[in-house]
Scaffold this motif. Structure first.
Motif, short mmCIF file in Angstrom:
data_model
loop_
_atom_site.label_atom_id
_atom_site.label_comp_id
_atom_site.label_asym_id
_atom_site.label_seq_id
_atom_site.Cartn_x
_atom_site.Cartn_y
_atom_site.Cartn_z
N GLY A 66 1.10 -1.88 5.08
CA GLY A 66 -0.10 -2.42 4.45
C GLY A 66 0.22 -3.00 3.09
O GLY A 66 1.28 -2.74 2.52
N SER A 71 0.84 -1.21 0.00
CA SER A 71 0.00 0.00 0.00
C SER A 71 0.87 1.25 0.00
O SER A 71 0.49 2.28 -0.54
CB SER A 71 -0.87 0.07 1.26
N ILE A 128 -4.39 4.81 -0.65
CA ILE A 128 -4.11 4.60 0.77
C ILE A 128 -4.66 5.78 1.59
O ILE A 128 -5.02 5.60 2.76
CB ILE A 128 -2.60 4.35 1.02
N ASP A 157 -3.98 -1.03 5.87
CA ASP A 157 -3.16 -0.07 6.61
C ASP A 157 -3.28 -0.41 8.09
O ASP A 157 -4.40 -0.56 8.60
CB ASP A 157 -3.66 1.35 6.34
#
Lengths: 341, 341
Positions: B202, B168, B291, B211
Motif C-alpha cells: 500500500g 503504508s 495502517i 492496503d
C-alpha cells in the motif's frame, strides 16, 4: 545473567538475532523466550538464536504463564519502551511481581560495541560514503533543475542500491533556505546553480545504521567532500565555522570525557564565532542498531565516553529563511580517541 | 471540547495537520498547543492549523508549565501510546493532576471517517490498485528469473512513483512457500514459471494509507486480478476458499454487526472448507492515517461497525513449507453495507 523483558524491535533483535513488530523477549537467567504471534512463528523459528520461540495470540498472557511457571519475583523492564497499558497488563494478574524500571536498559547494554558490531558499522559507513559520492556524481550530471522531492527519491535509490539495503532514516535533502530546518521535508523547490545543497542520509548494513551529512555548493562542479567554496561570504563564514567545530570535536575528544564535554568542544567554536544561537541541536548521538542511541553528545549528557562507543559529530548552523549547514561523520572511540568510520 | 494530550505522530497530525517524531499536542477546551524542539519549529509554524507552536528542549516540562498556567486538574491520555517513563515525568511535578487513561483515544475519535477522509482513502486505494496493475505488467514482462528481493524493490519503486508517495508499510512480496509466512521478508528465492506470487502492499496519499493483497499464478500470462488458475489442485482449492471467504464477508457484512460477527462471516467459509486452522490471523483491520486502526475485524472485536468506517477484508490460508494465499481489499461502510474502495 539477568531477568528482564524487552519489546523494542532492536532490543529484541540484539538478544536473539530476530524481531518483528509484535514480539516480546523474556530472559530468566540462562533461559530465554521469543514470544510472537502465528503470523511470524514460521520465520521466527528459522532465525532465532539462543531462545525458544513461543506462539501466542496474547503475548502478555503467554509471558505471565512463563513468569508463573518459573516463580519469578523480580523482572527488569525499560520504562522508556513499555507503554503504560502493556505494563499494567503484565502486572495485573501478577501483583507480587516486582517490575523494576531500568531506563534505556537495552541501549546501555549496547553502548559499547563489540569488534563485530564495529566492523558492521564501519561497513555501513563505507557504503554510506559511497552513496554520497554516487549522489554527488548524479547531481553534477543532471541534478540542476530537479526538485528536492525528486533528488530525495534519487538519493533513496542510490542509498538502497536497488533494494539491497534499508535506510537508517528518511533522508534529508534540502536546498537553500530549506536547509535551515534541521529535519527538513523535501518540497517542490528546484535546485539551481549557485544553491546550497544539504544531504543527511544513511543506510543499514545487516541492521546496523550509517549516518552522514554534507552541505555543498552547487557550482560548475559539485563535490560532496568537506572542501566547499560558496559564492556568499556569509555562508562561507558559517560553513568554515561548522567545519572547524566538527574537526575540533573529533581531534580533541578523548575517552573519559562526558558527552557534555565533547559537545562543548564543538559548541565553543561556534559560540566564539558569534553564532552559538544558530547551533540549535546537540553535537551528536550514538549509532548502532538504532539510528539514535547512547552516548548522547549533548549539553546535558553525563555519559562517560569510552573505547568501543560509536557516535556522530554533527555541528550545524541554521539561519531561518536563509540557509542551513551541517557536517556529520560517525566516529568510533579507539585507543582513547575518535576515529572517523 | 476536551482536555487531552497526545504524542503519537498520526494522532497529533489528525489534530493540527502537522507532526514529527518529537512533538506533543495538548488541547484544553478551545485552546491547543503543538510543543516541539528547535529542529522542527520553523516547519511546524508553517504547517500547524488551530494550535500554537511552542518551542522547548524538554517537551514534558513545557507541557507542565501550560498545565500549571491553566490550572488543569484532569487530563486524558492514551495508555497505549504513553511510555511509563514519559507519563511519570508528566505526573512527577504535578501530583494533583488526574491523568485519566482512555485506551485508543485517538483511534476511537478517528474510527468514523469524514467524507474528506474517505475521499483521500479512496484515492489512496485507487493509486494502490494502479500500482498492482503496473507491477503485474512488470512481472509478466520481466519478472521471471528475479529474486523476491529484487521484485520487492521494483514493487516499492512502482508504489512510490519516483518518490511521489510514501509506503503504508514495507511491502510483502513472497514466492511459493515463502507466502506461507503472512509477514514474509523477501529472500533470494527466484521467481519461476508455475510459482505462486503474493503481493501485499500500500501507499500513502496525503498521509492516508492504502492496503491491498493479491495472490497470483505465474503462468504464461500473469494477471493481478482475482481470477486465478493454479496448476496445483490443492492450491486452487485453497485459493477458491479464500476468495469465497473474502466475497462472502464483503457481501454479507452490515452496519450494526460487531467486528467479531464480520470476522465470522469469512472464517466460517474457511472452516466449512476444512481449513480453519490454516487461517491464522484476523479477517481485517481499520485503515486511515495508521495502517492498522479500529475497527478490528477479529474473533474478539466487540466494536460495532458503522457507516463511515474504513477497513480491510483479508482472509488467508497458510500451509507452512508449501504455500500461502491472501486476498485483501479495503472497504468503506456506506448505506449500511461495505463498498470496495
Amino acid at each position: 545473567m539477568r531477568r528482564y523483558i524487552l519489546r523494542d524491535e532492536n532490543a529484541v533483535y540484539y538478544e536473539c538475532g530476530y524481531s518483528n513488530d509484535n514480539a516480546l523477549f523474556l530472559r530468566l537467567e540462562d533461559a530465554a523466550w521469543l514470544v510472537t504471534d502465528s503470523r511470524y512463528t514460521t520465520e521466527a523459528k528459522e532465525a532465532v538464536r539462543g531462545a525458544e520461540v513461543v506462539e501466542a495470540s496474547d503475548l502478555i498472557k503467554a509471558v505471565r504463564s512463563l513468569l508463573r511457571a518459573h516463580r519469578v519475583r523480580k523482572l527488569v523492564y525499560d520504562p522508556k519502551e513499555w507503554p503504560v497499558e502493556a505494563l499494567e497488563a503484565l502486572h495485573s494478574k501478577l501483583p507480587r511481581l516486582y517490575l523494576r524500571p531500568e531506563p534505556a536498559f537495552s541501549h546501555r547494554k549496547r553502548m559499547i560495541k563489540s569488534p563485530e558490531e564495529i566492523a558492521l558499522l564501519a561497513r555501513a559507513a563505507e557504503l554510506g560514503r559511497e552513496a554520497f559520492r554516487a549522489f554527488g556524481a548524479y547531481v553534477a550530471r543532471e541534478g540542476v533543475g530537479l526538485s528536492e522531492k525528486r533528488l530525495h527519491f534519487v538519493a533513496e535509490g542510490i542509498l538502497r542500491r536497488e533494494g539491497a539495503y534499508a535506510l537508517s532514516f528518511d533522508p534529508i535533502v534540502a536546498v537553500g533556505a530549506n536547509a535551515a530546518k534541521p529535519h527538513a521535508l523535501p518540497t517542490e523547490r528546484v535546485l539551481r546553480r549557485g544553491d546550497l545543497l544539504l544531504l543527511d542520509a544513511g543506510l543499514k548494513y545487516r541492521r546496523y545504521c550509517s549516518d552522514r551529512t554534507r552541505t555543498v555548493y552547487v557550482g560548475d562542479e559539485i563535490c560532496f567532500g568537506e572542501d566547499q567554496r560558496f559564492a556568499s561570504p556569509r555562508i562561507q563564514r558559517a560553513y568554515d565555522l561548522v567545519r572547524k567545530a566538527h574537526d575540533t570535536a573529533i581531534s580533541k575528544a578523548r575517552a573519559g570525557m562526558t558527552g557534555a564535554q565533547i559537545d562543548a568542544l564543538a559548541r565553543e567554536v561556534i559560540e566564539k564565532g558569534g553564532m552559538g544561537e544558530a547551533f540549535v541541536h546537540s553535537t551528536g548521538h550514538g549509532v548502532g542498531l538504532d539510528i539514535h542511541e547512547m552516548p548522547y553528545i549533548s549539553k546535558k549528557s553525563q555519559t562517560v565516553v569510552e573505547d568501543g562507543m560509536v557516535f556522530t559529530i554533527e555541528p550545524g548552523i541554521y539561519i531561518p529563511g536563509e540557509f542551513g549547514i551541517r557536517i556529520e561523520d560517525m566516529v568510533v572511540m579507539r585507543n582513547g580517541r575518535p576515529e572517523i568510520l
